[in-house]
Design a protein around this motif. Structure first.
Motif, mmCIF file in Angstrom:
data_model
loop_
_atom_site.group_PDB
_atom_site.id
_atom_site.type_symbol
_atom_site.label_atom_id
_atom_site.label_comp_id
_atom_site.label_asym_id
_atom_site.label_seq_id
_atom_site.Cartn_x
_atom_site.Cartn_y
_atom_site.Cartn_z
ATOM 1 N N ASN A 117 -41.660 104.606 -17.646
ATOM 2 C CA ASN A 117 -42.540 105.770 -17.779
ATOM 3 C C ASN A 117 -41.884 106.883 -18.589
ATOM 4 O O ASN A 117 -42.527 107.496 -19.446
ATOM 5 C CB ASN A 117 -42.946 106.291 -16.401
ATOM 6 C CG ASN A 117 -44.155 105.579 -15.843
ATOM 7 O OD1 ASN A 117 -45.290 105.955 -16.090
ATOM 8 N ND2 ASN A 117 -43.911 104.523 -15.087
ATOM 9 N N LEU A 118 -40.607 107.137 -18.346
ATOM 10 C CA LEU A 118 -39.911 108.169 -19.114
ATOM 11 C C LEU A 118 -39.849 107.797 -20.595
ATOM 12 O O LEU A 118 -40.043 108.657 -21.467
ATOM 13 C CB LEU A 118 -38.499 108.374 -18.573
ATOM 14 C CG LEU A 118 -38.365 108.994 -17.181
ATOM 15 C CD1 LEU A 118 -36.892 109.096 -16.792
ATOM 16 C CD2 LEU A 118 -39.014 110.379 -17.117
ATOM 17 N N ALA A 119 -39.581 106.524 -20.891
ATOM 18 C CA ALA A 119 -39.503 106.092 -22.291
ATOM 19 C C ALA A 119 -40.838 106.266 -23.002
ATOM 20 O O ALA A 119 -40.901 106.791 -24.126
ATOM 21 C CB ALA A 119 -39.050 104.633 -22.358
ATOM 22 N N VAL A 120 -41.913 105.831 -22.360
ATOM 23 C CA VAL A 120 -43.235 105.952 -22.968
ATOM 24 C C VAL A 120 -43.601 107.422 -23.172
ATOM 25 O O VAL A 120 -44.059 107.814 -24.264
ATOM 26 C CB VAL A 120 -44.299 105.265 -22.090
ATOM 27 C CG1 VAL A 120 -45.698 105.597 -22.585
ATOM 28 C CG2 VAL A 120 -44.094 103.762 -22.086
ATOM 29 N N MET A 121 -43.405 108.231 -22.154
ATOM 30 C CA MET A 121 -43.801 109.640 -22.230
ATOM 31 C C MET A 121 -42.976 110.399 -23.261
ATOM 32 O O MET A 121 -43.494 111.247 -23.982
ATOM 33 C CB MET A 121 -43.692 110.285 -20.856
ATOM 34 C CG MET A 121 -44.674 109.684 -19.849
ATOM 35 S SD MET A 121 -44.373 110.220 -18.143
ATOM 36 C CE MET A 121 -44.953 111.935 -18.237
ATOM 37 N N ARG A 122 -41.698 110.069 -23.339
ATOM 38 C CA ARG A 122 -40.845 110.727 -24.337
ATOM 39 C C ARG A 122 -41.280 110.325 -25.748
ATOM 40 O O ARG A 122 -41.332 111.153 -26.661
ATOM 41 C CB ARG A 122 -39.390 110.342 -24.088
ATOM 42 C CG ARG A 122 -38.369 111.270 -24.738
ATOM 43 C CD ARG A 122 -38.457 112.659 -24.195
ATOM 44 N NE ARG A 122 -37.322 113.483 -24.646
ATOM 45 C CZ ARG A 122 -37.323 114.799 -24.613
ATOM 46 N NH1 ARG A 122 -38.391 115.455 -24.166
ATOM 47 N NH2 ARG A 122 -36.269 115.485 -25.017
ATOM 48 N N ALA A 123 -41.579 109.039 -25.950
ATOM 49 C CA ALA A 123 -42.014 108.566 -27.263
ATOM 50 C C ALA A 123 -43.342 109.193 -27.670
ATOM 51 O O ALA A 123 -43.586 109.425 -28.865
ATOM 52 C CB ALA A 123 -42.128 107.040 -27.250
ATOM 53 N N VAL A 146 -37.028 106.926 -29.276
ATOM 54 C CA VAL A 146 -36.454 106.549 -27.983
ATOM 55 C C VAL A 146 -35.893 105.128 -28.030
ATOM 56 O O VAL A 146 -36.521 104.211 -28.561
ATOM 57 C CB VAL A 146 -37.522 106.648 -26.874
ATOM 58 C CG1 VAL A 146 -36.954 106.180 -25.530
ATOM 59 C CG2 VAL A 146 -38.041 108.072 -26.757
ATOM 60 N N LEU A 147 -34.716 104.971 -27.434
ATOM 61 C CA LEU A 147 -34.126 103.653 -27.216
ATOM 62 C C LEU A 147 -34.123 103.385 -25.717
ATOM 63 O O LEU A 147 -33.521 104.134 -24.944
ATOM 64 C CB LEU A 147 -32.690 103.599 -27.754
ATOM 65 C CG LEU A 147 -31.910 102.309 -27.451
ATOM 66 C CD1 LEU A 147 -32.541 101.117 -28.150
ATOM 67 C CD2 LEU A 147 -30.444 102.459 -27.840
ATOM 68 N N LEU A 148 -34.816 102.339 -25.294
ATOM 69 C CA LEU A 148 -34.806 101.898 -23.906
ATOM 70 C C LEU A 148 -33.841 100.723 -23.797
ATOM 71 O O LEU A 148 -33.998 99.719 -24.480
ATOM 72 C CB LEU A 148 -36.205 101.474 -23.455
ATOM 73 C CG LEU A 148 -36.322 100.882 -22.043
ATOM 74 C CD1 LEU A 148 -35.895 101.897 -20.987
ATOM 75 C CD2 LEU A 148 -37.745 100.395 -21.779
ATOM 76 N N VAL A 149 -32.839 100.873 -22.940
ATOM 77 C CA VAL A 149 -31.830 99.828 -22.752
ATOM 78 C C VAL A 149 -32.089 99.120 -21.428
ATOM 79 O O VAL A 149 -32.106 99.762 -20.369
ATOM 80 C CB VAL A 149 -30.408 100.422 -22.760
ATOM 81 C CG1 VAL A 149 -29.379 99.321 -22.486
ATOM 82 C CG2 VAL A 149 -30.123 101.101 -24.084
ATOM 83 N N ASP A 150 -32.298 97.820 -21.505
ATOM 84 C CA ASP A 150 -32.472 97.004 -20.308
ATOM 85 C C ASP A 150 -31.100 96.456 -19.926
ATOM 86 O O ASP A 150 -30.602 95.507 -20.522
ATOM 87 C CB ASP A 150 -33.457 95.863 -20.580
ATOM 88 C CG ASP A 150 -33.754 95.042 -19.330
ATOM 89 O OD1 ASP A 150 -33.094 95.265 -18.298
ATOM 90 O OD2 ASP A 150 -34.653 94.181 -19.403
ATOM 91 N N ALA A 151 -30.501 97.065 -18.902
ATOM 92 C CA ALA A 151 -29.180 96.641 -18.430
ATOM 93 C C ALA A 151 -29.266 96.043 -17.031
ATOM 94 O O ALA A 151 -28.291 96.045 -16.277
ATOM 95 C CB ALA A 151 -28.208 97.823 -18.446
ATOM 96 N N ASP A 152 -30.443 95.539 -16.696
ATOM 97 C CA ASP A 152 -30.707 94.952 -15.383
ATOM 98 C C ASP A 152 -30.782 93.432 -15.529
ATOM 99 O O ASP A 152 -31.475 92.928 -16.412
ATOM 100 C CB ASP A 152 -32.031 95.496 -14.838
ATOM 101 C CG ASP A 152 -32.352 95.018 -13.434
ATOM 102 O OD1 ASP A 152 -31.639 94.131 -12.923
ATOM 103 O OD2 ASP A 152 -33.316 95.529 -12.850
ATOM 104 N N ASP A 153 -30.070 92.719 -14.660
ATOM 105 C CA ASP A 153 -30.084 91.256 -14.725
ATOM 106 C C ASP A 153 -31.495 90.680 -14.608
ATOM 107 O O ASP A 153 -31.783 89.594 -15.141
ATOM 108 C CB ASP A 153 -29.209 90.664 -13.617
ATOM 109 C CG ASP A 153 -27.732 90.948 -13.819
ATOM 110 O OD1 ASP A 153 -27.357 91.266 -14.965
ATOM 111 O OD2 ASP A 153 -26.969 90.870 -12.841
#
Length: 218
Positions: free
Chosen positions: A20-26, A32-39
């Motif tokens: 939500n933060l990534a979409v709203m910021r964009a 915006v760079l969204l980093v997926d660091a979750d397994d």
């Protein structure tokens, strides 16, 4: 700005928050760079869905990183973007610790349940370890999936506000189906229709608070 959606409790809503933060910021014309660091790679799945919904353009960049590469690659990429939002897994992982060494802000969602609150001490230890390397890091907690009634919300608020390590954000996200439904369509709750006005108000308020805090961490 580099913001981590983190903590050590699975299922607390970190990926939904980051998305939500990534979409709203964009939507404010930020790169915006969204980093997926979750397994579990839930953020990547969200972006795949969103790319389909948005005719190939999700509106921001998403990369999958793991372990120490979270720190090293974000440092290489950050100058190409206005904001970096990092989604970490629900455990004390190398990826999360690497992210916290370079982050400006850590946001930790807590559900109004004992199992969530019992992790606060371990979150504080995680923050203290990170601050030894990154003294500019600021950590904030907020209540996510709040109950519509009952005493758990206030009890959770009392515990979180008592922390000397993690500051408390009073804005709360309710336990609303619209967050999950919007996510399943690759959308932020502020985009999805039919519109859930209460959910949108809550997300807008949290978003405004977060990005009012961020400049103070510079």
């Amino acid at each position: 700005m580099k913001i981590v959606a983190g903590g050590i409790k699975g299922g607390s809503g970190k990926t939904t928050l980051a998305a939500n933060l990534a979409v709203m910021r964009a939507r404010e014309d930020r790169d915006v760079l969204l980093v997926d660091a979750d397994d579990q790679q839930s953020a990547s799945e969200f972006v795949s869905l969103r790319t389909e919904e948005m005719d190939g353009d999700p509106g921001f960049t998403c990369v999958r990183l793991d372990g120490k590469a979270v720190r090293d690659q974000v440092q290489r990429l950050e100058n190409k973007h206005d904001d970096v939002i990092i989604d970490t897994g629900g455990r004390d992982t190398t990826s999360q610790r690497a992210a916290l060494t370079i982050a400006n802000l850590l946001l930790v969602p807590f559900g109004p349940r004992s199992l969530d609150i019992w992790t606060l001490e371990r979150v504080e230890e995680l923050v203290e370890d990170a601050c030894a390397v990154n003294p500019d890091l600021r950590a904030y907690a907020f209540i996510n999936r709040a109950d519509h009634q009952g005493n758990y919300n206030q009890e959770t608020r009392d515990v979180l506000t008592d922390s000397d390590v993690v500051d408390f954000i009073p804005e709360t996200l309710g336990n609303r189906k619209s967050f999950a439904i919007a996510f399943d369509y690759g959308q932020s709750v502020v985009e999805y229709t039919p519109r859930d006005k209460k959910a949108i108000r809550e997300m807008d308020a949290l978003y405004d608070t977060v990005f009012d805090i961020v400049p103070a961490s510079e």
